[in-house]
Motif scaffolding. Structure first.
Motif, PDB file in Angstrom:
ATOM      1  N   LEU A 150       0.835  -1.201   0.000  1.00 32.95           N
ATOM      2  CA  LEU A 150       0.000   0.000   0.000  1.00 32.95           C
ATOM      3  C   LEU A 150       0.869   1.250   0.000  1.00 32.95           C
ATOM      4  O   LEU A 150       1.978   1.251   0.541  1.00 32.95           O
ATOM      5  N   THR A 151       0.343   2.307  -0.587  1.00 36.04           N
ATOM      6  CA  THR A 151       1.016   3.606  -0.530  1.00 36.04           C
ATOM      7  C   THR A 151       0.746   4.236   0.839  1.00 36.04           C
ATOM      8  O   THR A 151      -0.152   3.797   1.582  1.00 36.04           O
ATOM      9  N   GLU A 152       1.487   5.268   1.166  1.00 30.92           N
ATOM     10  CA  GLU A 152       1.262   5.974   2.435  1.00 30.92           C
ATOM     11  C   GLU A 152      -0.165   6.514   2.516  1.00 30.92           C
ATOM     12  O   GLU A 152      -0.797   6.468   3.572  1.00 30.92           O
ATOM     13  N   GLN A 153      -0.680   7.029   1.385  1.00 30.36           N
ATOM     14  CA  GLN A 153      -2.049   7.560   1.358  1.00 30.36           C
ATOM     15  C   GLN A 153      -3.062   6.434   1.607  1.00 30.36           C
ATOM     16  O   GLN A 153      -4.047   6.627   2.319  1.00 30.36           O
TER      17      GLN A 153
ATOM     18  N   GLY B 146      -7.817   2.790  16.932  1.00 35.20           N
ATOM     19  CA  GLY B 146      -6.802   2.273  17.844  1.00 35.20           C
ATOM     20  C   GLY B 146      -5.592   1.650  17.171  1.00 35.20           C
ATOM     21  O   GLY B 146      -4.607   1.343  17.824  1.00 35.20           O
ATOM     22  N   TRP B 147      -5.644   1.447  15.865  1.00 32.86           N
ATOM     23  CA  TRP B 147      -4.525   0.862  15.132  1.00 32.86           C
ATOM     24  C   TRP B 147      -3.575   1.962  14.690  1.00 32.86           C
ATOM     25  O   TRP B 147      -3.990   3.068  14.382  1.00 32.86           O
ATOM     26  N   THR B 148      -2.291   1.637  14.638  1.00 37.06           N
ATOM     27  CA  THR B 148      -1.288   2.549  14.122  1.00 37.06           C
ATOM     28  C   THR B 148      -0.410   1.800  13.125  1.00 37.06           C
ATOM     29  O   THR B 148      -0.358   0.564  13.134  1.00 37.06           O
ATOM     30  N   ALA B 149       0.259   2.545  12.282  1.00 34.43           N
ATOM     31  CA  ALA B 149       1.241   1.972  11.357  1.00 34.43           C
ATOM     32  C   ALA B 149       2.616   2.294  11.919  1.00 34.43           C
ATOM     33  O   ALA B 149       2.943   3.459  12.138  1.00 34.43           O
ATOM     34  N   GLU B 150       3.395   1.248  12.192  1.00 36.11           N
ATOM     35  CA  GLU B 150       4.724   1.408  12.773  1.00 36.11           C
ATOM     36  C   GLU B 150       5.700   0.473  12.069  1.00 36.11           C
ATOM     37  O   GLU B 150       5.521  -0.749  12.122  1.00 36.11           O
ATOM     38  N   ASP B 151       6.695   1.018  11.419  1.00 30.48           N
ATOM     39  CA  ASP B 151       7.755   0.219  10.792  1.00 30.48           C
ATOM     40  C   ASP B 151       7.211  -0.884   9.885  1.00 30.48           C
ATOM     41  O   ASP B 151       7.629  -2.042   9.970  1.00 30.48           O
ATOM     42  N   GLY B 152       6.257  -0.531   9.016  1.00 29.58           N
ATOM     43  CA  GLY B 152       5.717  -1.499   8.069  1.00 29.58           C
ATOM     44  C   GLY B 152       4.756  -2.499   8.667  1.00 29.58           C
ATOM     45  O   GLY B 152       4.504  -3.559   8.091  1.00 29.58           O
ATOM     46  N   ARG B 153       4.196  -2.174   9.820  1.00 28.11           N
ATOM     47  CA  ARG B 153       3.242  -3.062  10.489  1.00 28.11           C
ATOM     48  C   ARG B 153       2.016  -2.279  10.937  1.00 28.11           C
ATOM     49  O   ARG B 153       2.128  -1.106  11.291  1.00 28.11           O
ATOM     50  N   LEU B 154       0.882  -2.948  10.971  1.00 31.07           N
ATOM     51  CA  LEU B 154      -0.296  -2.421  11.658  1.00 31.07           C
ATOM     52  C   LEU B 154      -0.248  -2.997  13.063  1.00 31.07           C
ATOM     53  O   LEU B 154      -0.059  -4.208  13.238  1.00 31.07           O
TER      54      LEU B 154
ATOM     55  N   TYR C  28      -1.409 -11.116  30.944  1.00 37.21           N
ATOM     56  CA  TYR C  28      -2.561 -11.451  31.768  1.00 37.21           C
ATOM     57  C   TYR C  28      -3.875 -10.911  31.203  1.00 37.21           C
ATOM     58  O   TYR C  28      -4.821 -11.663  30.992  1.00 37.21           O
ATOM     59  N   ASP C  29      -3.923  -9.629  30.939  1.00 37.04           N
ATOM     60  CA  ASP C  29      -5.183  -9.033  30.487  1.00 37.04           C
ATOM     61  C   ASP C  29      -4.996  -8.120  29.275  1.00 37.04           C
ATOM     62  O   ASP C  29      -5.694  -7.138  29.114  1.00 37.04           O
ATOM     63  N   ARG C  30      -4.047  -8.481  28.408  1.00 37.45           N
ATOM     64  CA  ARG C  30      -3.803  -7.705  27.190  1.00 37.45           C
ATOM     65  C   ARG C  30      -3.490  -8.644  26.041  1.00 37.45           C
ATOM     66  O   ARG C  30      -2.854  -9.680  26.223  1.00 37.45           O
ATOM     67  N   VAL C  31      -3.952  -8.242  24.850  1.00 37.38           N
ATOM     68  CA  VAL C  31      -3.604  -8.946  23.617  1.00 37.38           C
ATOM     69  C   VAL C  31      -2.967  -7.920  22.697  1.00 37.38           C
ATOM     70  O   VAL C  31      -3.540  -6.858  22.454  1.00 37.38           O
ATOM     71  N   GLY C  32      -1.787  -8.235  22.194  1.00 40.00           N
ATOM     72  CA  GLY C  32      -1.104  -7.377  21.240  1.00 40.00           C
ATOM     73  C   GLY C  32      -1.134  -8.016  19.863  1.00 40.00           C
ATOM     74  O   GLY C  32      -0.962  -9.228  19.730  1.00 40.00           O
ATOM     75  N   VAL C  33      -1.390  -7.198  18.849  1.00 42.25           N
ATOM     76  CA  VAL C  33      -1.462  -7.679  17.470  1.00 42.25           C
ATOM     77  C   VAL C  33      -0.533  -6.823  16.617  1.00 42.25           C
ATOM     78  O   VAL C  33      -0.548  -5.595  16.706  1.00 42.25           O
ATOM     79  N   SER C  34       0.274  -7.489  15.792  1.00 45.67           N
ATOM     80  CA  SER C  34       1.182  -6.806  14.878  1.00 45.67           C
ATOM     81  C   SER C  34       1.110  -7.540  13.543  1.00 45.67           C
ATOM     82  O   SER C  34       1.404  -8.728  13.465  1.00 45.67           O
ATOM     83  N   VAL C  35       0.695  -6.811  12.487  1.00 47.26           N
ATOM     84  CA  VAL C  35       0.425  -7.432  11.192  1.00 47.26           C
ATOM     85  C   VAL C  35       1.302  -6.803  10.109  1.00 47.26           C
ATOM     86  O   VAL C  35       1.419  -5.579  10.026  1.00 47.26           O
ATOM     87  N   THR C  36       1.895  -7.649   9.286  1.00 40.63           N
ATOM     88  CA  THR C  36       2.626  -7.209   8.107  1.00 40.63           C
ATOM     89  C   THR C  36       2.545  -8.321   7.067  1.00 40.63           C
ATOM     90  O   THR C  36       2.131  -9.433   7.386  1.00 40.63           O
ATOM     91  N   THR C  37       2.922  -8.018   5.845  1.00 43.10           N
ATOM     92  CA  THR C  37       2.927  -9.033   4.791  1.00 43.10           C
ATOM     93  C   THR C  37       4.375  -9.354   4.448  1.00 43.10           C
ATOM     94  O   THR C  37       5.062  -8.564   3.791  1.00 43.10           O
TER      95      THR C  37
ATOM     96  N   ASP D   3      -3.290  -7.123   5.249  1.00 43.10           N
ATOM     97  CA  ASP D   3      -3.133  -6.653   6.622  1.00 43.10           C
ATOM     98  C   ASP D   3      -4.354  -5.849   7.068  1.00 43.10           C
ATOM     99  O   ASP D   3      -4.854  -6.024   8.180  1.00 43.10           O
ATOM    100  N   VAL D   4      -4.833  -5.002   6.190  1.00 39.46           N
ATOM    101  CA  VAL D   4      -6.003  -4.176   6.499  1.00 39.46           C
ATOM    102  C   VAL D   4      -7.230  -5.062   6.697  1.00 39.46           C
ATOM    103  O   VAL D   4      -8.018  -4.846   7.625  1.00 39.46           O
ATOM    104  N   ARG D   5      -7.390  -6.065   5.844  1.00 39.59           N
ATOM    105  CA  ARG D   5      -8.527  -6.977   5.981  1.00 39.59           C
ATOM    106  C   ARG D   5      -8.477  -7.733   7.296  1.00 39.59           C
ATOM    107  O   ARG D   5      -9.489  -7.863   7.994  1.00 39.59           O
ATOM    108  N   LEU D   6      -7.300  -8.238   7.669  1.00 43.12           N
ATOM    109  CA  LEU D   6      -7.173  -8.962   8.933  1.00 43.12           C
ATOM    110  C   LEU D   6      -7.446  -8.030  10.112  1.00 43.12           C
ATOM    111  O   LEU D   6      -8.210  -8.381  11.016  1.00 43.12           O
ATOM    112  N   ALA D   7      -6.880  -6.841  10.103  1.00 43.36           N
ATOM    113  CA  ALA D   7      -7.126  -5.884  11.183  1.00 43.36           C
ATOM    114  C   ALA D   7      -8.612  -5.547  11.288  1.00 43.36           C
ATOM    115  O   ALA D   7      -9.162  -5.472  12.391  1.00 43.36           O
ATOM    116  N   GLY D   8      -9.269  -5.372  10.158  1.00 45.01           N
ATOM    117  CA  GLY D   8     -10.702  -5.080  10.164  1.00 45.01           C
ATOM    118  C   GLY D   8     -11.519  -6.207  10.755  1.00 45.01           C
ATOM    119  O   GLY D   8     -12.465  -5.975  11.520  1.00 45.01           O
ATOM    120  N   ARG D   9     -11.168  -7.429  10.424  1.00 42.13           N
ATOM    121  CA  ARG D   9     -11.884  -8.585  10.980  1.00 42.13           C
ATOM    122  C   ARG D   9     -11.665  -8.683  12.490  1.00 42.13           C
ATOM    123  O   ARG D   9     -12.592  -9.005  13.239  1.00 42.13           O
TER     124      ARG D   9
END
Length: 101
Positions: free
Chosen positions: A6-9, A20-28, A64-73, A84-90
């Motif tokens: 994906l482009t930056e736009q 609540g999602w952010t883009a960091e170093d090529g990851r959601l 204990y009470d947190r789930v972290g998700v980091s997605v990239t292709t 990545d966007v589809r997985l984050a949306g789901r």
């Protein structure tokens, strides 16, 4: 056919629909606060089933009470794609039912 990065736009547009999602170093990236440990594990299992359905997998962490998700292709050189966007949306669709905030 390899997924197209994906482009930056496009990433900025996608993030407007992913609270609540952010883009960091090529990851959601997103963290979810959970009511307790069992709820965190239940969300993790539900995410795992979606990942299998989409054949696209995130890096997941559970404390204990947190789930972290980091997605990239990985097949796109560690860049963000529509997969990545589809997985984050789901994940966003199912997280509230597990008590995630």
């Amino acid at each position: 056919m390899a997924a197209k990065p994906l482009t930056e736009q496009e990433i900025d547009r996608a993030l407007t629909g992913l609270s609540g999602w952010t883009a960091e170093d090529g990851r959601l990236v997103r963290g979810y606060g959970m009511p307790n440990h069992l709820a965190a594990v239940a969300l993790l299992v539900h995410i795992a089933s979606i990942q299998e359905e989409l054949n696209h997998h995130a890096d997941l962490t559970v404390t204990y009470d947190r789930v972290g998700v980091s997605v990239t292709t990985h097949s796109a050189g560690g860049r963000l794609t529509d997969l990545d966007v589809r997985l984050a949306g789901r994940i966003e669709e199912i997280a509230p039912a597990h008590g995630a905030v």
